[in-house]
Design a protein around this motif. Structure first.
Motif, PDB file in Angstrom:
ATOM      1  N   PRO A 112       0.900  -1.130  -0.068  1.00  0.00           N
ATOM      2  CA  PRO A 112       0.035  -0.054   0.032  1.00  0.00           C
ATOM      3  C   PRO A 112       0.752   1.163   0.005  1.00  0.00           C
ATOM      4  N   CYS A 113       0.226   2.469  -0.628  1.00  0.00           N
ATOM      5  CA  CYS A 113       0.850   3.776  -0.641  1.00  0.00           C
ATOM      6  C   CYS A 113       0.343   4.318   0.503  1.00  0.00           C
ATOM      7  N   ARG A 114       1.071   5.468   0.590  1.00  0.00           N
ATOM      8  CA  ARG A 114       0.489   6.316   1.819  1.00  0.00           C
ATOM      9  C   ARG A 114       0.557   7.752   1.626  1.00  0.00           C
ATOM     10  N   LEU A 115      -0.527   8.343   2.272  1.00  0.00           N
ATOM     11  CA  LEU A 115      -0.640   9.743   1.910  1.00  0.00           C
ATOM     12  C   LEU A 115      -0.132  10.635   3.012  1.00  0.00           C
ATOM     13  N   LEU A 116       1.014  11.363   2.931  1.00  0.00           N
ATOM     14  CA  LEU A 116       1.650  12.067   3.874  1.00  0.00           C
ATOM     15  C   LEU A 116       1.010  13.358   3.696  1.00  0.00           C
ATOM     16  N   PRO A 150      -0.838   8.402  12.807  1.00  0.00           N
ATOM     17  CA  PRO A 150       0.705   8.926  12.812  1.00  0.00           C
ATOM     18  C   PRO A 150       1.234  10.176  12.739  1.00  0.00           C
ATOM     19  N   LEU A 151       1.752  10.752  13.785  1.00  0.00           N
ATOM     20  CA  LEU A 151       2.502  12.160  13.676  1.00  0.00           C
ATOM     21  C   LEU A 151       3.751  12.307  12.655  1.00  0.00           C
ATOM     22  N   LYS A 152       4.221  11.305  12.204  1.00  0.00           N
ATOM     23  CA  LYS A 152       5.235  11.469  11.416  1.00  0.00           C
ATOM     24  C   LYS A 152       5.325  10.129  10.284  1.00  0.00           C
ATOM     25  N   MET A 163       1.129  12.194   9.266  1.00  0.00           N
ATOM     26  CA  MET A 163       1.230  13.751   9.060  1.00  0.00           C
ATOM     27  C   MET A 163       2.946  13.673   8.734  1.00  0.00           C
ATOM     28  N   LEU A 164       3.004  14.840   8.360  1.00  0.00           N
ATOM     29  CA  LEU A 164       4.423  15.354   7.845  1.00  0.00           C
ATOM     30  C   LEU A 164       4.818  16.429   8.886  1.00  0.00           C
TER      31      LEU A 164
END
Length: 608
Positions: A112-116, A150-152, A163-164
């Motif tokens: 899976p890909c992730r959206l940052l 997730p915060l990072k 989150m970035l």
């Protein structure tokens, strides 16, 4: 709505007004979600949800968490996350070109890909584009905390919306980006506002360039591109073309020289013999060509013969310029056939996984000045000729090396330090950071005893609700780790536990296991070395190579791999990075486990 865009810079903006985010190589994406519909739109206005259904599934599955904040609009980057600081460009490109629904679904499930998300545009139907950057980040942080996201960036997390964060210190984040071979950073002024579709100087992208020395082969008449190549066995290998980065007067002069010295010409190109050498900076090699090449400088002192394909490939490893690699073609192992440069490249690529275990530890190395073909020797004291970037610490009259950075690791690699042995405590205290069980069978042929012992230990750890990690020793045994909270337990306390486990194994199968120190009295039993876990003793570091004829590595394992099919010789230097890319790092949660580990109830019981 079109995304706000950064400007490219070859100089990093610094000052108190600038903050920094990691830049990832993916698809820019704006997520909009109202009561009725979810959309994920690319920079060019194309829908992305059909190509990345795993994002839609995650959002819909967690709709209850997001519901209080709808409608919302978030700005981010859709990525295939390779590690916390790098996205894999090739993988996201492959996903973007897929059209088969079945293949898309299979890939979404397996990888899976992730959206940052790095910015918020709208929340609960209220636009926040006029809020300053730090305010928007605070709003975003509160949203992610409330939604338990997730915060990072975390490539192992099943939560695909992450989150970035931003960093205040450029050096801190740049060290991580270069260590993990990330794309670069985006510097953002604190007082910027989000502006629809604007390319702004308040956002500045600064990239982690690689450098290639090559020669010009041709000039394209229609568009002014210069094509470059390198030699591989006297054959010219094309590696890309450039037009950006060269000054107008330099470009004009270069084109004129090519025309005056042409070797051939057709309707499209003017060809020249290799003569003019240049240095090009680029992001990475993609489909055997440089990505985003920019002219850097002429290299008039370089002869074309020295522009080789091997150097080009080595350049993409992004070795620090102040680490000199001598005799790169020196053979170190015969089977597999590995040269010194192969070993250096292994250390470079494994460094993000290995360095955290070397950090702040007194280091003992075993050096093999002639590879496995000659004698080896232990080295504890830092030599006087060590460069300034090598950190040291005096202990027991020895000036130990402390390998806290990539440059030190590569310098040690150039010194042909094959093995990296570390104590159980850091330089900051005298208490253990972990418990390690060294399961040492009498021979490679008896490796099954180590597997059997590891399974027994795993059973008892599960019963005691303790967290254990397992790795090969790289030689003939297995080692089991229990990470501990820093400065919590003494070696005397941990000895209670290691002795308990050792006695348990011996009582379980006395014909298989022993705590007998004398080799001659062990017979064919596995030695459970619980005494080895003590102050001043050392253990081979995770991911350290070993001075074996097979170039084996002390390799972290997933527990399900500990079975009758496990073989030490399967974990050789060339296989380790492929293994991590395919199956992940089994020690990924090692340091997080320190905070969860609760050994105290067990020790309280053993003290009674």
């Amino acid at each position: 709505m079109k995304p706000m865009l950064p400007s490219l810079s070859f100089e990093i903006p610094e000052g108190k007004e600038w903050l920094y985010e990691v830049k990832y190589d993916g698809f820019r994406a704006i997520l909009h979600w109202d009561d009725n519909e979810i959309t994920l739109t690319s920079r060019n206005g194309k829908s992305l949800l059909e190509l990345f259904p795993e994002v839609r599934l995650f959002l819909e599955t967690n709709k209850d968490k997001f519901a209080p904040y709808l409608p919302l609009t978030l700005d981010g980057e859709l990525v295939f996350l390779e590690n916390a600081y790098k996205a894999h460009f090739g993988s996201i490109q492959v996903r973007g070109r897929m059209r088969s629904k079945k293949r898309i679904a299979d890939k979404a499930n397996a990888s899976p890909c992730r959206l940052l998300i790095f910015d918020v545009i709208e929340l609960s139907g209220k636009s926040v584009v006029n809020e300053l950057y730090l305010s928007r980040k605070a709003i975003l942080l509160a949203l992610f905390k409330q939604c338990d996201l997730p915060l990072k960036p975390d490539e192992k997390s099943v939560k695909l919306i992450q989150m970035l964060p931003y960093y205040k210190n450029f050096a801190e984040v740049w060290e991580k980006v270069t260590l993990y071979d990330g794309e670069g950073i985006v510097a953002k002024q604190q007082n910027n506002r989000w502006e629809d579709g604007k390319r702004t100087s308040l956002w500045v992208k600064y990239k982690n360039w690689k450098y290639a020395t090559c020669f010009i082969t041709s000039y394209e008449k229609s568009n002014g591109y210069f094509y470059v190549g390198v030699y591989r066995n006297q054959t010219i290998i094309p590696i890309g073309q450039f037009i950006f980065g060269i000054k107008p007067d330099e470009k004009k002069a270069l084109a004129q020289i090519i025309k005056e010295n042409k070797a051939d010409e057709d309707n499209q190109y003017i060809y020249v013999e290799p003569a003019i050498c240049v240095e090009i900076k680029y992001l990475e090699i993609y489909e055997e060509q440089m990505r985003e090449p920019h002219f850097h400088q002429f290299k008039f002192e370089i002869k074309p013969d020295s522009c080789t394909y091997d150097q080009f490939i080595q350049g993409q490893k992004n070795l620090p310029p102040d680490v000199i690699i001598t005799h790169p073609n020196k053979p170190l192992w015969e089977e597999p056939p590995l040269q010194k440069i192969d070993f250096i490249h292994y250390l470079r690529e494994i460094s993000p996984y290995m360095l955290p275990f070397l950090k702040d530890r007194l280091l003992t190395v075993i050096r093999y000045p002639h590879g496995i073909f000659g004698e080896s020797f232990y080295q504890k004291s830092c030599p006087e000729y060590a460069p300034d970037f090598v950190e040291t610490k005096m202990a027991d009259g020895i000036n130990y090396i402390v390998c806290n950075n990539l440059k030190t690791l590569l310098w040690l690699g150039n010194q042909l330090a094959f093995e990296y042995h570390i104590p159980f405590q850091t330089i900051n205290n005298h208490r253990p950071c972990e418990i390690v069980f060294d399961l040492d069978p009498p021979s490679r042929e008896a490796f099954g005893l180590a597997v059997k012992a590891a399974k027994y230990i795993k059973e008892i750890l599960d019963q005691l609700e303790l967290i254990g990690f397992v790795k090969t020793s790289g030689n003939k045994g297995l080692q089991i780790y229990l990470p501990l909270q820093e400065n919590t337990y003494t070696f005397e306390e941990t000895r209670l536990f290691t002795a308990f486990i050792a006695d348990y194994l011996v009582s379980k199968e006395p014909d298989s296991f022993t705590i007998e120190r004398m080799k001659k009295n062990r017979g064919n039993r596995l030695y459970v070395d619980y005494i080895q876990h003590a102050e001043g003793k050392t253990i081979i570091a995770p991911y350290s190579s070993r001075g074996t004829k097979e170039a084996t590595v002390a390799t972290p394992l997933h527990w399900e791999e500990v079975n009758e099919h496990l073989r030490i010789a399967d974990f050789q230097i060339p296989a380790i990075l492929k293994r991590i890319n395919q199956y992940g790092d089994p020690f990924h949660q090692y340091f997080a486990a320190k905070e969860k580990q609760n050994l105290q109830p067990v020790l309280d019981f053993l003290k009674k």
